[in-house]
Write a protein that holds these residues in place. Structure first.
Motif, PDB file in Angstrom:
ATOM      1  N   GLY A  70       0.795  -1.220   0.000  1.00  0.00           N
ATOM      2  CA  GLY A  70       0.000   0.000   0.000  1.00  0.00           C
ATOM      3  C   GLY A  70       0.830   1.274   0.000  1.00  0.00           C
ATOM      4  O   GLY A  70       0.279   2.359  -0.180  1.00  0.00           O
ATOM      5  N   TYR A  84      -4.481  -5.905  -2.733  1.00  0.00           N
ATOM      6  CA  TYR A  84      -4.419  -6.389  -1.353  1.00  0.00           C
ATOM      7  C   TYR A  84      -4.588  -5.213  -0.389  1.00  0.00           C
ATOM      8  O   TYR A  84      -4.353  -4.067  -0.744  1.00  0.00           O
ATOM      9  CB  TYR A  84      -3.078  -7.091  -1.113  1.00  0.00           C
ATOM     10  N   PRO A  85      -4.962  -5.486   0.838  1.00  0.00           N
ATOM     11  CA  PRO A  85      -5.135  -4.400   1.820  1.00  0.00           C
ATOM     12  C   PRO A  85      -3.794  -3.741   2.151  1.00  0.00           C
ATOM     13  O   PRO A  85      -2.759  -4.405   2.229  1.00  0.00           O
ATOM     14  CB  PRO A  85      -5.692  -5.105   3.055  1.00  0.00           C
ATOM     15  N   GLU A 145      -0.922  -2.053   4.355  1.00  0.00           N
ATOM     16  CA  GLU A 145      -0.368  -2.251   5.700  1.00  0.00           C
ATOM     17  C   GLU A 145      -0.143  -0.894   6.361  1.00  0.00           C
ATOM     18  O   GLU A 145       0.088   0.100   5.690  1.00  0.00           O
ATOM     19  CB  GLU A 145       1.003  -2.942   5.618  1.00  0.00           C
TER      20      GLU A 145
END
Length: 150
Positions: free
Chosen positions: A120, A128-129, A131
């Motif tokens: 991120g 993806y998410p 961090e």
């Protein structure tokens, strides 16, 4: 000399004088970024920096360990690319806003680092998410502190 030529000469003289009296416009900060030739996220980070007003020269090298060592980057703060700007080191995926802040505040440090490759962070965006991660300031004596959190 005709009056018209004299007026034009005086106007040009006044214009030149006013331009010289204006403060110089700040040049875009120039950054040199060292990266492994096969690293794609480094180019994405360079694009992020350019989008935020930095000029970035990308230097591809297989000698990244040497680059980091000579720059004074502590091994525990390492990442995939190393940049230099205005006497400072920027290690890894540090957001442009942190680099701008460092250049404005001019802290007595060697540089700042986003250790590892935080998901991120600029250049590491994806499906993806993101961090949470810290940007770490470090000095030549080995001291480190949290410069910012994201």
């Amino acid at each position: 000399m005709t009056r018209r030529v004299l007026n034009r000469s005086l106007s040009l003289f006044a214009l030149c004088g006013s331009l010289l009296a204006m403060p110089a416009l700040a040049a875009e900060p120039e950054m040199v970024m060292y990266q492994h030739p096969e690293c794609g996220c480094c180019g994405k980070w360079a694009d992020h920096m350019r989008e935020n007003g930095f000029r970035v020269q990308q230097v591809k090298t297989l000698e990244m360990v040497l680059v980091k060592s000579e720059a004074g980057v502590p091994p525990e703060l390492g990442s995939c690319h190393t940049a230099t700007i205005d006497g400072y080191i920027v290690e890894g995926h540090v957001p442009a806003s942190d680099v701008q802040r460092m250049l404005e505040e001019r802290p007595a440090i060697v540089g700042i680092s986003a250790p590892g490759m935080p998901l991120g962070s600029p250049g590491m965006e994806g499906p993806y998410p993101a961090e949470r991660y810290d940007v770490i300031g470090f000095d030549a004596r080995g001291s480190a502190y949290v410069f910012s959190s994201h």
